[in-house]
Design a protein around this motif. Structure first.
Motif, short mmCIF file in Angstrom:
data_model
loop_
_atom_site.label_atom_id
_atom_site.label_comp_id
_atom_site.label_asym_id
_atom_site.label_seq_id
_atom_site.Cartn_x
_atom_site.Cartn_y
_atom_site.Cartn_z
N GLU A 192 -6.01 -2.38 10.62
CA GLU A 192 -5.59 -3.33 9.58
C GLU A 192 -5.84 -2.79 8.17
OE1 GLU A 192 -9.98 -4.19 10.09
OE2 GLU A 192 -8.29 -3.42 11.25
N LEU A 193 -6.48 -1.60 8.11
CA LEU A 193 -6.86 -1.06 6.81
C LEU A 193 -5.77 -0.17 6.22
CD1 LEU A 193 -10.59 -0.07 7.53
CD2 LEU A 193 -9.71 -2.22 6.57
N LEU A 194 -5.84 -0.07 4.89
CA LEU A 194 -4.98 0.88 4.19
C LEU A 194 -5.78 2.18 4.06
CD1 LEU A 194 -2.39 1.46 2.45
CD2 LEU A 194 -3.74 0.77 0.47
N GLY A 195 -5.33 3.23 4.81
CA GLY A 195 -6.10 4.46 4.83
C GLY A 195 -5.36 5.62 4.20
N PRO A 196 -6.05 6.70 4.00
CA PRO A 196 -5.44 7.89 3.40
C PRO A 196 -4.82 8.79 4.46
CG PRO A 196 -7.79 8.20 3.67
CD PRO A 196 -7.49 6.85 4.21
N GLY A 197 -4.60 10.00 4.09
CA GLY A 197 -4.22 11.04 5.05
C GLY A 197 -2.85 10.83 5.65
N THR A 198 -2.84 10.75 6.99
CA THR A 198 -1.56 10.69 7.68
C THR A 198 -0.76 9.45 7.39
OG1 THR A 198 -2.68 9.72 9.59
CG2 THR A 198 -2.43 12.11 9.57
N ASP A 199 -1.46 8.35 6.97
CA ASP A 199 -0.72 7.13 6.64
C ASP A 199 0.20 7.36 5.46
OD1 ASP A 199 -1.75 5.64 8.64
OD2 ASP A 199 -3.32 4.68 7.46
N ARG A 223 5.56 2.27 4.72
CA ARG A 223 4.19 2.41 5.24
C ARG A 223 3.24 1.47 4.51
NH1 ARG A 223 6.00 7.74 4.60
NH2 ARG A 223 6.28 8.93 6.54
N PHE A 224 3.41 1.38 3.19
CA PHE A 224 2.52 0.52 2.39
C PHE A 224 2.70 -0.95 2.78
CE2 PHE A 224 2.22 -2.25 -1.37
CZ PHE A 224 0.85 -2.17 -1.60
N LEU A 225 3.93 -1.39 2.94
CA LEU A 225 4.17 -2.79 3.30
C LEU A 225 3.59 -3.11 4.67
CD1 LEU A 225 7.86 -3.29 2.05
CD2 LEU A 225 5.73 -3.97 0.91
N ASN A 226 3.59 -2.13 5.60
CA ASN A 226 3.03 -2.34 6.93
C ASN A 226 1.51 -2.41 6.90
OD1 ASN A 226 5.52 -2.43 8.21
ND2 ASN A 226 5.56 -0.21 8.58
N ARG A 227 0.88 -1.92 5.82
CA ARG A 227 -0.58 -1.88 5.72
C ARG A 227 -1.13 -2.88 4.70
NH1 ARG A 227 -3.40 1.18 9.59
NH2 ARG A 227 -2.10 2.95 10.24
N SER A 228 -0.32 -3.80 4.21
CA SER A 228 -0.77 -4.76 3.18
C SER A 228 -0.17 -6.13 3.46
CB SER A 228 -0.37 -4.27 1.79
OG SER A 228 1.04 -4.15 1.68
N ALA A 251 -4.40 -5.12 -0.07
CA ALA A 251 -4.61 -4.16 1.02
C ALA A 251 -6.10 -3.94 1.20
CB ALA A 251 -3.91 -2.84 0.72
N LYS A 252 -6.58 -4.15 2.41
CA LYS A 252 -8.00 -3.94 2.68
C LYS A 252 -8.23 -2.46 2.95
CE LYS A 252 -11.83 -6.18 5.04
NZ LYS A 252 -12.26 -7.18 6.08
N VAL A 253 -9.28 -1.90 2.34
CA VAL A 253 -9.51 -0.45 2.46
C VAL A 253 -10.79 -0.11 3.20
CG1 VAL A 253 -8.16 0.08 0.39
CG2 VAL A 253 -10.61 -0.37 0.16
N SER A 254 -11.71 -1.09 3.40
CA SER A 254 -12.92 -0.79 4.17
C SER A 254 -13.54 -2.07 4.69
CB SER A 254 -13.95 -0.02 3.34
OG SER A 254 -14.49 -0.84 2.32
N VAL A 282 7.33 5.62 -8.81
CA VAL A 282 6.28 4.66 -8.51
C VAL A 282 6.90 3.34 -8.08
CG1 VAL A 282 4.34 3.35 -9.42
CG2 VAL A 282 4.66 5.75 -10.10
N ALA A 283 6.51 2.86 -6.91
CA ALA A 283 6.98 1.57 -6.40
C ALA A 283 5.95 0.47 -6.65
CB ALA A 283 7.29 1.67 -4.92
N TYR A 284 4.67 0.77 -6.40
CA TYR A 284 3.58 -0.19 -6.62
C TYR A 284 2.46 0.52 -7.35
CZ TYR A 284 5.66 -3.50 -3.29
OH TYR A 284 6.51 -4.37 -2.65
N ARG A 285 1.75 -0.25 -8.20
CA ARG A 285 0.59 0.30 -8.90
C ARG A 285 -0.66 -0.44 -8.48
NH1 ARG A 285 1.13 4.01 -12.80
NH2 ARG A 285 3.23 4.36 -13.65
N ASN A 286 -1.71 0.33 -8.30
CA ASN A 286 -3.01 -0.22 -7.95
C ASN A 286 -3.68 -0.75 -9.22
OD1 ASN A 286 -5.78 -0.54 -7.09
ND2 ASN A 286 -5.30 0.84 -5.38
#
Length: 467
Positions: A192-199, A223-228, A251-254, A282-286
């Motif tokens: 359920e988390l938003l992770g780095p790397g392969t995601d 990918r981002f929409l699937n993780r948020s 998006a939950k990260v931890s 850029v589509a979304y900004r943190n």
């Protein structure tokens, strides 16, 4: 001399009753005049100085008795600029001398009236049905402060109300402890988390402090929409009043339950910049801040609950220096079976430019303007004057009054009174009561004529004795 005195006394009686009938006639004639105050009649006896055992009733004199302080019934007119005073007090008004528009010259003298059928003329002045202009003090629509210290003739024009750029977004919501994203699998920890790397092989969208770029590349939107999960949306405005829709995603990260290095539950807030962005755009900004919650679901970071929004351009509208205010308890992380954000409130303090649509009058005597951009602003404070001896005011044409030595100086302010918007105070004349007084007056007048007739017959008898 008794017969002659009776004649003169009867004449004064007729004069007094005639005076009373004149007042009754005026009261009945103005029974439908807005704000009219009836004039009653009081009688006073005139007794000559005589010995104790020779006292006589004497003559009579009639005087007017004002009813300025007796309130008439309010009548709903459905005209927003009309007002009736419920309680003590008078509207402060002035008279026009010459000129038009902004060059109109007034007498600059304070007069007072209860006639509140005010309406706008072509130049924006509030004038009642008798031609008197309402006075008060302007209110700065931006600061809400009263301008000046002395009442002046009010002129309210349909000037454009300036736009205000959004500086704060008020946000109240609950974020689910376990977000049910499209990628979430209860049997796979961390799915359920938003992770780095392969995601996100192109760019890690997490905060820069966590090693990410803080942006979502156009190639990684799916990918981002699937993780948020969605966080709601709100329309904000720039300094020119141009609107832009701000779409939020969480998006939950931890998870703290995963153990070190994570010790708290951490989320990232994202704002949509261009959902149709291509690869490399850029589509979304943190928002760039780690939003953290303790084991009780209360937000612990950032301190104070303010989340700065990223400076960005949405649809050609520059959005900057906006802060999301959540307070200490408005944003929580608690269990939610839906797994989605429950946004209880999303608001903001900006608006586009607008023009005056309508005005109304509040119970506190403020002229309230409603603008096309939805803003409701106090534009002026109506001047209300009260007197210690309101019945001693001098009557003028058109239901107006003038200050006298006997009335005392005006006391400016509503006191315990209140204004009723959309209403007009009616005449305080009671038709039934006036007809009753008229019958009594007529009978008293006829009785006085009978006295004169009787005295005349007695004098004729005296003259007959001489013959």
């Amino acid at each position: 001399m008794g017969v002659f005195s009776a004649l003169t006394t009867a004449v004064t009686g007729m004069q007094a009753q005639s005076y009373a009938l004149e007042n009754i006639s005026g009261n009945i004639a103005n029974s439908r005049t807005a704000g009219f105050k009836r004039v009653d009649t009081s009688f006073s006896d005139l007794v000559p100085d005589t010995a104790l055992n020779r006292q006589i009733a004497g003559s009579v004199n009639a005087y007017s008795r004002a009813t300025n302080t007796i309130q008439g019934d309010p009548l709903a007119t459905r005209i927003d600029s009309n007002a009736a005073i419920n309680g003590d007090g008078f509207f402060v008004v002035d008279q026009r001398q010459r000129g038009v528009g902004s060059n109109t010259l007034f007498a600059n003298s304070d007069l007072y009236t209860r006639r509140g059928d005010f309406d706008f003329d072509a130049d924006g002045y509030l004038v009642n049905g008798s031609g008197y202009y309402l006075k008060g003090q302007k209110i700065d629509p931006v600061t809400g402060q009263v301008i000046g210290s002395q009442p002046e003739v009010l002129r309210i024009t349909k000037d454009q109300f300036p736009a205000q750029a959004t500086t704060a977004i008020e946000y109240s919501a609950n974020i689910p402890a376990y977000p049910k994203t499209n990628s979430a699998d209860i049997n796979t920890p961390g799915s359920e988390l938003l992770g780095p790397g392969t995601d996100f092989p192109g760019a890690d969208p997490r905060t820069v402090a966590a090693g990410g770029t803080g942006t979502v590349d156009g190639a990684d939107v799916t990918r981002f929409l699937n993780r948020s999960i969605p966080g709601g949306s709100v329309t904000v405005y720039d300094e020119l009043g141009r609107a832009a829709s701000v779409e939020l995603r969480w998006a939950k990260v931890s998870n703290a339950s995963a153990g070190p290095p994570a010790t708290v539950d951490t989320w990232n807030l994202f704002v949509a910049q261009n959902t149709s962005a291509a690869a490399g755009e850029v589509a979304y900004r943190n928002a760039g801040v780690a939003v953290q919650f303790d084991s009780k679901g209360l937000m612990t970071s950032p301190t104070g609950g303010n989340i700065p929004m990223p400076n960005m351009t949405i649809g050609g509208v520059d959005i900057s220096t906006i802060s999301m205010t959540t307070g200490n308890n408005s944003l929580t992380q608690n269990g939610d079976s839906s797994g989605q954000t429950n946004a209880r409130r999303i608001g903001q303090n900006g608006y586009t430019a607008g023009t005056l649509d309508r005005v109304s009058i509040s119970g506190e005597g403020q002229v309230i303007g409603t603008f096309s951009n939805g803003q409701v602003v106090a534009l002026a404070q109506i001047a209300i004057a009260r007197f210690n001896a309101g019945n001693a005011l001098k009557r003028l044409d058109g239901g107006a009054f003038e200050e006298t030595i006997e009335s005392g100086s005006p006391i400016v302010g509503l006191g315990t009174s209140a204004l009723i918007g959309g209403n007009v105070e009616q005449s305080n004349t009671d038709i039934a009561d006036e007809f009753s007084k008229m019958i009594i007056t007529q009978q008293a007048y006829s009785a006085n004529t009978k006295v004169i007739t009787t005295a005349q017959e007695m004098l004729r008898d005296v003259f007959n004795i001489i013959r």
